[in-house]
Design a protein around this motif. Structure first.
Motif, PDB file in Angstrom:
ATOM      1  N   VAL A  64     -15.898  17.365  77.630  1.00  0.00           N
ATOM      2  CA  VAL A  64     -14.618  17.195  76.950  1.00  0.00           C
ATOM      3  C   VAL A  64     -14.896  16.714  75.532  1.00  0.00           C
ATOM      4  O   VAL A  64     -15.558  15.694  75.341  1.00  0.00           O
ATOM      5  N   ALA A  65     -14.407  17.447  74.544  1.00  0.00           N
ATOM      6  CA  ALA A  65     -14.586  17.067  73.144  1.00  0.00           C
ATOM      7  C   ALA A  65     -13.333  16.359  72.636  1.00  0.00           C
ATOM      8  O   ALA A  65     -12.261  16.960  72.578  1.00  0.00           O
ATOM      9  N   ILE A  66     -13.486  15.083  72.305  1.00  0.00           N
ATOM     10  CA  ILE A  66     -12.404  14.296  71.710  1.00  0.00           C
ATOM     11  C   ILE A  66     -13.024  13.515  70.546  1.00  0.00           C
ATOM     12  O   ILE A  66     -13.126  12.287  70.582  1.00  0.00           O
ATOM     13  N   ARG A  79      -5.297  11.300  74.791  1.00  0.00           N
ATOM     14  CA  ARG A  79      -6.239  12.340  75.232  1.00  0.00           C
ATOM     15  C   ARG A  79      -7.383  11.748  76.048  1.00  0.00           C
ATOM     16  O   ARG A  79      -7.797  12.320  77.060  1.00  0.00           O
ATOM     17  N   ILE A  80      -7.894  10.612  75.612  1.00  0.00           N
ATOM     18  CA  ILE A  80      -8.983   9.968  76.352  1.00  0.00           C
ATOM     19  C   ILE A  80      -8.489   9.474  77.707  1.00  0.00           C
ATOM     20  O   ILE A  80      -9.154   9.666  78.728  1.00  0.00           O
ATOM     21  N   GLY A  81      -7.316   8.865  77.733  1.00  0.00           N
ATOM     22  CA  GLY A  81      -6.745   8.422  79.003  1.00  0.00           C
ATOM     23  C   GLY A  81      -6.569   9.574  79.979  1.00  0.00           C
ATOM     24  O   GLY A  81      -6.890   9.453  81.165  1.00  0.00           O
ATOM     25  N   ALA A  82      -6.076  10.708  79.478  1.00  0.00           N
ATOM     26  CA  ALA A  82      -5.897  11.888  80.332  1.00  0.00           C
ATOM     27  C   ALA A  82      -7.240  12.401  80.826  1.00  0.00           C
ATOM     28  O   ALA A  82      -7.388  12.756  82.002  1.00  0.00           O
ATOM     29  N   ALA A  83      -8.232  12.446  79.940  1.00  0.00           N
ATOM     30  CA  ALA A  83      -9.559  12.923  80.338  1.00  0.00           C
ATOM     31  C   ALA A  83     -10.154  12.024  81.413  1.00  0.00           C
ATOM     32  O   ALA A  83     -10.710  12.509  82.402  1.00  0.00           O
ATOM     33  N   GLU A  86      -8.380  12.707  84.720  1.00  0.00           N
ATOM     34  CA  GLU A  86      -8.500  14.042  85.301  1.00  0.00           C
ATOM     35  C   GLU A  86      -9.926  14.527  85.492  1.00  0.00           C
ATOM     36  O   GLU A  86     -10.188  15.381  86.339  1.00  0.00           O
ATOM     37  N   ALA A  87     -10.857  14.034  84.711  1.00  0.00           N
ATOM     38  CA  ALA A  87     -12.223  14.549  84.733  1.00  0.00           C
ATOM     39  C   ALA A  87     -12.979  14.056  85.961  1.00  0.00           C
ATOM     40  O   ALA A  87     -12.734  12.950  86.448  1.00  0.00           O
ATOM     41  N   PRO A  88     -13.913  14.872  86.446  1.00  0.00           N
ATOM     42  CA  PRO A  88     -14.767  14.396  87.539  1.00  0.00           C
ATOM     43  C   PRO A  88     -15.523  13.141  87.103  1.00  0.00           C
ATOM     44  O   PRO A  88     -15.971  13.026  85.966  1.00  0.00           O
TER      45      PRO A  88
END
Length: 136
Positions: A64-66, A79-83, A86-88
């Motif tokens: 994930v690129a943020i 965006r970081i909170g969502a990642a 949701e991310a493994p």
């Protein structure tokens, strides 16, 4: 070899990584890499996200690129909170030194009444976030 600093069971930070570090990151059990450092910030010798993403995806890791510079904006924190949600897991976030990544992680928890715990957890990973205490 990259220096991985475990923050929680599901989150760690590292200074700049390169494609050659991704195998060790995967072997350490990380499932997602979050890039918080913009390409080119460190000049022409800085490893580029595209090469890191390619290696990560070859090994079955999510990428994930943020990227951001300076203090994270509310949009970046969203965006970081969502990642992170949701991310493994576990997730490894990187930037130049790891400070930007752990700061963003801490601020995603702002207002949840966990300020002291976050500051203490960050300190355990070697980062002083005491200046953020009032925001957390």
């Amino acid at each position: 070899m990259v220096e991985i600093r475990k923050v929680t069971d599901g989150f760690a930070v590292a200074p700049q990584i390169g494609p050659d570090d991704v195998e060790a990151i995967a072997a350490a059990g990380y499932k997602t890499i979050v890039a918080n450092r913009p390409d080119g910030e460190g000049g022409i010798t800085q490893p580029r996200m595209g090469a890191i993403r390619t290696k990560a995806e070859e090994l079955g890791l999510a990428f994930v690129a943020i990227p951001f510079s300076g203090a994270p904006t509310p949009e970046i924190l969203e965006r970081i909170g969502a990642a992170l949600a949701e991310a493994p897991s576990p997730v490894l976030a990187y930037c130049r030194t790891g400070t930007r990544s752990i700061t963003a992680w801490a601020l995603t928890h702002a207002g949840q009444g966990m300020g002291e715990e976050i500051v203490d957890t960050a300190a355990g990973a070697g980062y002083d976030l005491s200046s953020l205490r009032a925001l957390l």
